[in-house]
Scaffold this motif. Structure first.
Motif, PDB file in Angstrom:
ATOM      1  N   ASP A 133       0.904  -1.224   0.123  1.00  0.00           N
ATOM      2  CA  ASP A 133       0.005   0.074   0.156  1.00  0.00           C
ATOM      3  C   ASP A 133       0.912   1.221  -0.167  1.00  0.00           C
ATOM      4  O   ASP A 133       2.053   1.093   0.414  1.00  0.00           O
ATOM      5  CB  ASP A 133      -0.765  -0.067   1.226  1.00  0.00           C
ATOM      6  CG  ASP A 133      -1.817  -1.078   1.257  1.00  0.00           C
ATOM      7  OD1 ASP A 133      -2.250  -1.843   0.085  1.00  0.00           O
ATOM      8  OD2 ASP A 133      -2.173  -1.328   2.226  1.00  0.00           O
ATOM      9  N   PHE A 134       0.372   2.494  -0.401  1.00  0.00           N
ATOM     10  CA  PHE A 134       1.017   3.529  -0.677  1.00  0.00           C
ATOM     11  C   PHE A 134       1.073   3.921   1.059  1.00  0.00           C
ATOM     12  O   PHE A 134      -0.246   4.278   1.658  1.00  0.00           O
ATOM     13  CB  PHE A 134       0.497   4.786  -1.328  1.00  0.00           C
ATOM     14  CG  PHE A 134       0.813   4.555  -2.673  1.00  0.00           C
ATOM     15  CD1 PHE A 134       1.799   4.964  -3.345  1.00  0.00           C
ATOM     16  CD2 PHE A 134      -0.309   3.738  -3.552  1.00  0.00           C
ATOM     17  CE1 PHE A 134       1.976   5.063  -4.627  1.00  0.00           C
ATOM     18  CE2 PHE A 134      -0.075   3.560  -4.772  1.00  0.00           C
ATOM     19  CZ  PHE A 134       1.372   4.125  -5.568  1.00  0.00           C
ATOM     20  N   THR A 135       2.102   4.443   1.721  1.00  0.00           N
ATOM     21  CA  THR A 135       2.288   5.134   3.054  1.00  0.00           C
ATOM     22  C   THR A 135       1.999   6.362   2.830  1.00  0.00           C
ATOM     23  O   THR A 135       1.990   7.078   1.793  1.00  0.00           O
ATOM     24  CB  THR A 135       3.541   4.883   3.764  1.00  0.00           C
ATOM     25  OG1 THR A 135       4.453   5.499   2.852  1.00  0.00           O
ATOM     26  CG2 THR A 135       3.815   3.246   3.887  1.00  0.00           C
ATOM     27  N   GLN A 136       1.643   7.182   4.045  1.00  0.00           N
ATOM     28  CA  GLN A 136       1.326   8.470   4.070  1.00  0.00           C
ATOM     29  C   GLN A 136       2.598   9.353   3.518  1.00  0.00           C
ATOM     30  O   GLN A 136       2.424  10.072   2.444  1.00  0.00           O
ATOM     31  CB  GLN A 136       0.871   9.240   5.296  1.00  0.00           C
ATOM     32  CG  GLN A 136       0.484  10.645   5.369  1.00  0.00           C
ATOM     33  CD  GLN A 136      -0.906  10.465   4.406  1.00  0.00           C
ATOM     34  OE1 GLN A 136      -1.574   9.688   4.241  1.00  0.00           O
ATOM     35  NE2 GLN A 136      -1.121  11.948   3.922  1.00  0.00           N
ATOM     36  N   ASP A 137       3.697   8.833   3.781  1.00  0.00           N
ATOM     37  CA  ASP A 137       4.907   9.363   3.308  1.00  0.00           C
ATOM     38  C   ASP A 137       5.092   9.353   1.625  1.00  0.00           C
ATOM     39  O   ASP A 137       5.403  10.329   1.044  1.00  0.00           O
ATOM     40  CB  ASP A 137       6.071   8.825   3.693  1.00  0.00           C
ATOM     41  CG  ASP A 137       6.786   9.492   5.220  1.00  0.00           C
ATOM     42  OD1 ASP A 137       6.301  10.650   5.635  1.00  0.00           O
ATOM     43  OD2 ASP A 137       7.757   9.018   5.528  1.00  0.00           O
ATOM     44  N   GLN A 138       4.715   8.260   1.187  1.00  0.00           N
ATOM     45  CA  GLN A 138       4.789   7.870  -0.035  1.00  0.00           C
ATOM     46  C   GLN A 138       3.890   8.786  -1.075  1.00  0.00           C
ATOM     47  O   GLN A 138       4.112   9.228  -1.801  1.00  0.00           O
ATOM     48  CB  GLN A 138       4.543   6.321  -0.593  1.00  0.00           C
ATOM     49  CG  GLN A 138       5.967   5.728  -0.089  1.00  0.00           C
ATOM     50  CD  GLN A 138       5.730   4.085  -0.323  1.00  0.00           C
ATOM     51  OE1 GLN A 138       4.647   3.663  -0.137  1.00  0.00           O
ATOM     52  NE2 GLN A 138       6.694   3.477  -0.080  1.00  0.00           N
ATOM     53  N   VAL A 139       2.740   9.009  -0.324  1.00  0.00           N
ATOM     54  CA  VAL A 139       1.642   9.889  -1.097  1.00  0.00           C
ATOM     55  C   VAL A 139       2.183  11.150  -1.067  1.00  0.00           C
ATOM     56  O   VAL A 139       2.116  11.890  -2.123  1.00  0.00           O
ATOM     57  CB  VAL A 139       0.215   9.825  -0.170  1.00  0.00           C
ATOM     58  CG1 VAL A 139      -0.533  11.082  -0.647  1.00  0.00           C
ATOM     59  CG2 VAL A 139      -0.343   8.533  -0.241  1.00  0.00           C
ATOM     60  N   HIS A 140       2.797  11.710   0.157  1.00  0.00           N
ATOM     61  CA  HIS A 140       3.539  13.271  -0.026  1.00  0.00           C
ATOM     62  C   HIS A 140       4.689  13.003  -1.169  1.00  0.00           C
ATOM     63  O   HIS A 140       4.675  14.318  -1.742  1.00  0.00           O
ATOM     64  CB  HIS A 140       4.097  13.572   1.275  1.00  0.00           C
ATOM     65  CG  HIS A 140       2.721  13.742   2.144  1.00  0.00           C
ATOM     66  ND1 HIS A 140       2.961  13.855   3.733  1.00  0.00           N
ATOM     67  CD2 HIS A 140       1.549  14.168   1.881  1.00  0.00           C
ATOM     68  CE1 HIS A 140       1.824  14.036   4.293  1.00  0.00           C
ATOM     69  NE2 HIS A 140       0.981  14.258   3.233  1.00  0.00           N
ATOM     70  N   TYR A 141       5.489  11.973  -1.096  1.00  0.00           N
ATOM     71  CA  TYR A 141       6.539  12.146  -1.946  1.00  0.00           C
ATOM     72  C   TYR A 141       5.956  11.981  -3.481  1.00  0.00           C
ATOM     73  O   TYR A 141       6.643  12.732  -4.603  1.00  0.00           O
ATOM     74  CB  TYR A 141       7.325  10.747  -1.965  1.00  0.00           C
ATOM     75  CG  TYR A 141       8.680  11.061  -2.719  1.00  0.00           C
ATOM     76  CD1 TYR A 141       9.676  11.993  -2.392  1.00  0.00           C
ATOM     77  CD2 TYR A 141       8.953  10.276  -3.892  1.00  0.00           C
ATOM     78  CE1 TYR A 141      10.725  12.131  -2.994  1.00  0.00           C
ATOM     79  CE2 TYR A 141      10.179  10.556  -4.613  1.00  0.00           C
ATOM     80  CZ  TYR A 141      11.002  11.420  -4.117  1.00  0.00           C
ATOM     81  OH  TYR A 141      12.169  11.729  -4.966  1.00  0.00           O
ATOM     82  N   GLY A 142       4.736  11.268  -3.861  1.00  0.00           N
ATOM     83  CA  GLY A 142       3.987  11.452  -5.089  1.00  0.00           C
ATOM     84  C   GLY A 142       3.592  12.836  -5.315  1.00  0.00           C
ATOM     85  O   GLY A 142       3.747  13.173  -6.304  1.00  0.00           O
ATOM     86  N   GLU A 143       3.251  13.429  -4.417  1.00  0.00           N
ATOM     87  CA  GLU A 143       2.727  14.736  -4.313  1.00  0.00           C
ATOM     88  C   GLU A 143       3.872  15.708  -5.048  1.00  0.00           C
ATOM     89  O   GLU A 143       3.857  16.763  -5.525  1.00  0.00           O
ATOM     90  CB  GLU A 143       1.839  15.396  -3.418  1.00  0.00           C
ATOM     91  CG  GLU A 143       0.558  14.680  -3.193  1.00  0.00           C
ATOM     92  CD  GLU A 143      -0.219  15.288  -2.101  1.00  0.00           C
ATOM     93  OE1 GLU A 143       0.525  15.444  -0.971  1.00  0.00           O
ATOM     94  OE2 GLU A 143      -1.287  15.175  -1.957  1.00  0.00           O
TER      95      GLU A 143
END
Ligand code: ADP
Length: 397
Positions: A133-143
């Motif tokens: 799953d995408f972690t919150q950190d990874q979502v932010h990095y995606g952003e």
């Protein structure tokens, strides 16, 4: 692949460097995506941008990085989410509900708007088939990645806009220059004609026969200049719109060139011509009148822009066709103007005030040669001279 490499400042730095330093946006995107993939797990990535009317989202970039899918098919995974992301103007993480047996059927998609300031112009969809799953950190990095890609695309869009404005400005400038050249070219012969006619009509002065003849010759010459200018204007618009049909017949180019030389010498007796024509030279199919117009224009340009230079004329022929070279040893044409001289109305700026012309001659030459399925090119070196090369395909045996 170092998928566990931490997302650290070095990664941010590297991506930012790619954005700032790569001029081609597709190359930059490829570099970013490949670099990110070394530490950020995803299978597919697609970028959607609004079309010109801002009605549909079009895929402008898609990359399949793994797990057995083809790039094209995978694009569809993100499409409906892409619309939702731009409508709601926010990042959306779409995860399949419940236990997922067939992970290829149920992707996890991270959809992030692409935007600069408040304007959303597309989305980026990052797809994982199954875990993790995408972690919150990874979502932010995606952003963060989406932000960098937004800047990259915006920069590309702005560069394109600047280029098209430059083209527009350039063509407006060319039109503006043409209007002022045209006014000048019309004004000067009309001025002479009016002046000498009024002079001849004056009742308080008697002009002897010689004076009368001289004035009438000037009126005659200036009327010819006006006629040539109007004919050039008409020709240029008719040739541009393909309205002039060529009258093809068997033509001896050497004879046509000799006639053009004779005409040039009649007007400018000091002009010197050197010719080199292969004796086994064969006639070609062409429109004699129009080809003569091309040669007249090129020789008259030598007289105008390379005064005093001899004209070297060479004809070469092989199985493909005929090449005619018209060369002078004049001042040459500056490289920044060379690429424009066949454009309609274009005149190299230093020539506009000193010599008469309308910037139509070479445009007309090009259209005529094109109508013969041939080509005309120019090479020029400053202070060395200019050489025009005409190619006419085919020959008559
Ligand atoms: P015009 O002579 O009416 O200005 P042309 O289309 O015949 O228009 O030529 C376009 C421009 O190309 C000219 O204004 C001139 O600056 C340049 N040019 C053409 N022939 C030569 C040449 N032989 N040497 C130097 N410059 C030339």
């Amino acid at each position: 692949m170092e998928i566990n490499r931490p997302i650290n400042s070095e990664n941010f730095y590297k991506i930012n460097q790619i954005v700032c330093k790569t001029s081609n946006w597709k190359v930059a995107l490829d570099e970013i995506i490949h670099f990110v993939h070394t530490f950020y797990i995803f299978d597919n990535l697609a970028i959607y941008l609004f079309d010109r009317n801002r009605t549909n989202l079009d895929v402008v970039y898609a990359k399949a990085m793994g797990r057995g899918k083809t790039g094209e098919a995978d694009v569809a995974w993100g499409e409906s989410l892409a619309n939702q992301v731009v409508q709601e103007a926010r990042t959306i993480l779409q995860e399949p509900p419940g236990e997922n047996k067939d992970r290829l059927q149920k992707p996890i998609i991270l959809g992030i708007p692409l935007q600069v300031e408040d304007q959303i112009f597309g989305t980026i969809q990052i797809v994982r088939f199954g875990t993790p799953d995408f972690t919150q950190d990874q979502v932010h990095y995606g952003e963060f990645i989406a932000g960098q890609i937004s800047l990259l695309l915006k920069q590309h869009q702005l560069t394109e806009q600047v280029e098209s404005y430059k083209d527009l400005l350039n063509s407006l400038q060319v039109q503006e220059d043409f209007l002022s050249t045209l006014s000048h070219e019309l004004h000067s012969p009309i001025g002479y004609i009016k002046g000498y006619t009024t002079t001849l009509l004056r009742e308080d002065t008697q002009w002897n026969k010689a004076n009368q003849n001289e004035f009438l010759k000037i009126i005659d010459q200036e009327t010819d200049n006006l006629k040539d200018l109007v004919e050039n204007l008409l020709d240029s618009s008719r040739l541009q719109s393909g309205q002039i049909k060529m009258n093809f017949q068997i033509v001896r180019l050497d004879a046509l060139l000799n006639d053009a030389i004779a005409r040039a010498k009649l007007h400018h007796p000091r002009m010197i011509f050197h010719q080199s024509v292969n004796p086994s030279f064969k006639p070609i199919m062409g429109d004699a009148r129009r080809l003569a117009q091309v040669f007249d224009n090129l020789t008259s340009n030598v007289e105008k822009y390379a005064p005093g230079s001899p004209v070297f004329i060479r004809i070469e022929q092989n199985d493909e066709g005929t090449k005619i070279f018209i060369e002078d040893h004049g001042p040459g044409i500056p490289p920044e103007h060379l690429k424009h001289i066949f454009e309609r109305f274009y005149r190299a700026p230093n020539s506009s005030s000193e010599v008469h012309g309308s910037g139509l001659g070479l445009f007309i030459c090009k259209q005529i040669i094109r109508a013969h399925y041939g080509s005309i090119n120019v090479k020029s070196e400053l202070n060395k001279g200019t050489i025009f090369e005409i190619f006419l395909p085919g020959n008559v045996r």
